[in-house]
Design an enzyme around this catalytic site. Sequence first.
Site, PDB file in Angstrom:
ATOM      1  N   ASP A 481       0.821  -1.217   0.000  1.00  0.00           N
ATOM      2  CA  ASP A 481       0.000   0.000   0.000  1.00  0.00           C
ATOM      3  C   ASP A 481       0.849   1.259   0.000  1.00  0.00           C
ATOM      4  O   ASP A 481       0.432   2.293  -0.538  1.00  0.00           O
ATOM      5  CB  ASP A 481      -0.997  -0.003   1.161  1.00  0.00           C
ATOM      6  CG  ASP A 481      -0.362  -0.244   2.508  1.00  0.00           C
ATOM      7  OD1 ASP A 481       0.844  -0.526   2.580  1.00  0.00           O
ATOM      8  OD2 ASP A 481      -1.093  -0.175   3.528  1.00  0.00           O
ATOM      9  N   CYS A 482       2.055   1.194   0.569  1.00  0.00           N
ATOM     10  CA  CYS A 482       2.940   2.363   0.534  1.00  0.00           C
ATOM     11  C   CYS A 482       3.405   2.649  -0.892  1.00  0.00           C
ATOM     12  O   CYS A 482       3.441   3.810  -1.325  1.00  0.00           O
ATOM     13  CB  CYS A 482       4.151   2.131   1.442  1.00  0.00           C
ATOM     14  SG  CYS A 482       3.734   1.842   3.169  1.00  0.00           S
TER      15      CYS A 482
END
Length: 752
Positions: A481-482
């Site tokens: 997700d980063c």
Amino acid sequence: MARDKARTTGAEAKPLLDKTSARKYSDDSADESANPPKIQERTDFSRWRMRDDQSRHTWQYLEDDEEAKKWPQSFADKYFLGLDVDAPEQPKPKTPLDAVRNGLGFFEKLQLPSGHWGCEYGGPMFLLPCIVIAWYVTKTPISWFYATEIKNYLFARAHPDDGGWGLHIEGESSVFGTCLNYTVLRLVGVDADHPKMVKARATLHKMGGATHAPHWAKWWLAVLGVAHWDIVNPTPPELWLLPDWVPFAPWRWWIHIRMVFLPMSYLWSKRWQAEETALIRSLRKELFVEDWAGINWAGHRNTINPRDNYHPKSWLLNTLNWVLANIWTPILRTKYIARKGEEWVMKLIEMENENTDHADLATVSGPMNLVCLYVRDGPDSYGVRRHRERAHEFLWVKDEGLLANGTNGVQCWDTAFAIQAVMDAGLTEDPRWRPMLLKALEYLDDQQIRENVKDQDICYRQQRKGGWAFSNKDQGYAVSDCVSEALKSVIILQKTPGFPTLIDDQRIFDAVDTLLTYQNPSGGCSSYEPPRAGTWMEMLNAAEVFGNIMVEYEYPECTTAVVTALSLFRKHWPDHRSKEIERFIERAVTWIKSAQKPHGGWYGSWGICFTYATMFALESLASRGEKYGNSTYAKRGCDFLISKQRADGGWSEHYRACETGEYIEHQSGSQVVMTAWALIGLMKADYPNLDHIKKGIKLIMDRQKSNGEWAQEAIEGVFNKSCMISYPNYKFTFTMKALGMFARKYPSETVI
């Protein structure tokens, strides 16, 4: 105020960039750590500065008056410390977009020199003990100003009723939190007869004392020499010698648990303990209910207080522990096998240090690795010196005192959300915010990870080229997700007229290629890497205080981040791996649907809890055109959120929902962050009843202060089901995102 100038700390030096300049700690100077530092009532907060060295955060205490004058406190310094920032009042907002502009006017002042946003990332109460105990046993000096603010923070966070400490700042007192933080206070110089210590000690004894601590606490107390190694369940390093095909081989474990197990196993095998001091002898009396000399250490390996026993050990793990303790270790384990295991474990630790420049994955494994290097290589080795310096990047000073962050920051993560909040408000082309956004883009350009780690396969690391870490590229662990949120932010800005193309197409493709490695057989996405074993591995969960820690899992949050990033990417680059991306998105959204709970919500693993994950899940569905009016999944998700809306228009979910798996209302009332999460999900799904949405928007606007900020409310984040963690910047990024989305989606609607 009186100041002790005799003691120094690595925080006073700039982070090192080469091996030759690393500060040496001779045995003579290191002996100082055996004597507690001279703590004061408090430090002078006007002397603290937060250094941003290309997103490496270190807090400096300027004892010299002239130096303090040359380096004045910034707006961000004062804000982090809880000092008066003297922010001007803004015009009272008449519309949600006005509120966004007011919020940005405050938030841009918190942007740090290298272009990112930082903040504390505290909450867990077992992190600071890892650093302080590691410093003590490696004879690393602790400055008086660190010691003073450690004392102040722990006093501020003691439970108001019983004086103990829990797993996290909002939790009830536990043996884990109380025995370790009591120990920290003693190590930094607080007297055992201090009233707060007497109260905490009484609470600890009521819970059974340190013999009733979970595994991780027993391990640290054994390293410190306060407990005997026989109280620690076996963690043999030779498990790392198992062939990779073995179903439970450690390389298959979740990244955080396997990086903790490495140093744990090395020191367990060595049975190394710190040099005995008068303080250690005193702690042996203070932490235990029983007479220390008469404790049956082996008999307490599995003793644990019910408050700490969130994930009780399985019959299988108990059986394996018995075999390891009673057959393998005393009878079958040869010196050769032990030595080979220790050597391979240290080789893996060396690779971790090289790949992160000794920052390491997080705040538990890093201090443990420091102790391992100290034991093997001595106090003046480069690895020990570099670890001592980098440890300061995990510390944070706030109004309550000095705490330890969960990692070395939230830099890339929060910066990506800040950019997206401006985009959602339609303000990316507004020249007022261009300098701020350009700095943020330059930061993400600098922080993109440009290569895979050395010996990737040997050290069991996931592909990372083109990705972004949660914190910074020094730490270097790409997370699904980063990578996704940063990639979206880069594309948004670089496709906005007037912004430069700093990250070329090939680097964008690198990021996408890495994202495509995160999908699991189920279609969902995990965090650091796809699962390497099944959930049955939780039967080997020895941590006791955490759930879902042994392997990777699929998460609605991570899955949605990847889906939305790939969806945005293919709008601009439709020919790059197009069929794979389409299939990836289709399978991911199918998994999202399968993960919906009977009540209509989704369980969140990184934020609290159903509110957080439902926001993301509805965004995934919306990316495929599935919304309230045409999707039963989206409709049920919206109906779930609406069923939890409070009379004042807000949402408020308690962290215990993460522990129990059931939605629980927070007794404090509506919270702006959770209200924003719910509103974002509803707006993504085109929920038709605007009155519900307008009530939530009004609550967020009403909570905004006249200077544009929002006050901190309850804790926002979680990991491993039971431990909460703080995301203070969410009260800016998600509130502004919700307000901005409303302003763009319903431009003619009035709220106030």
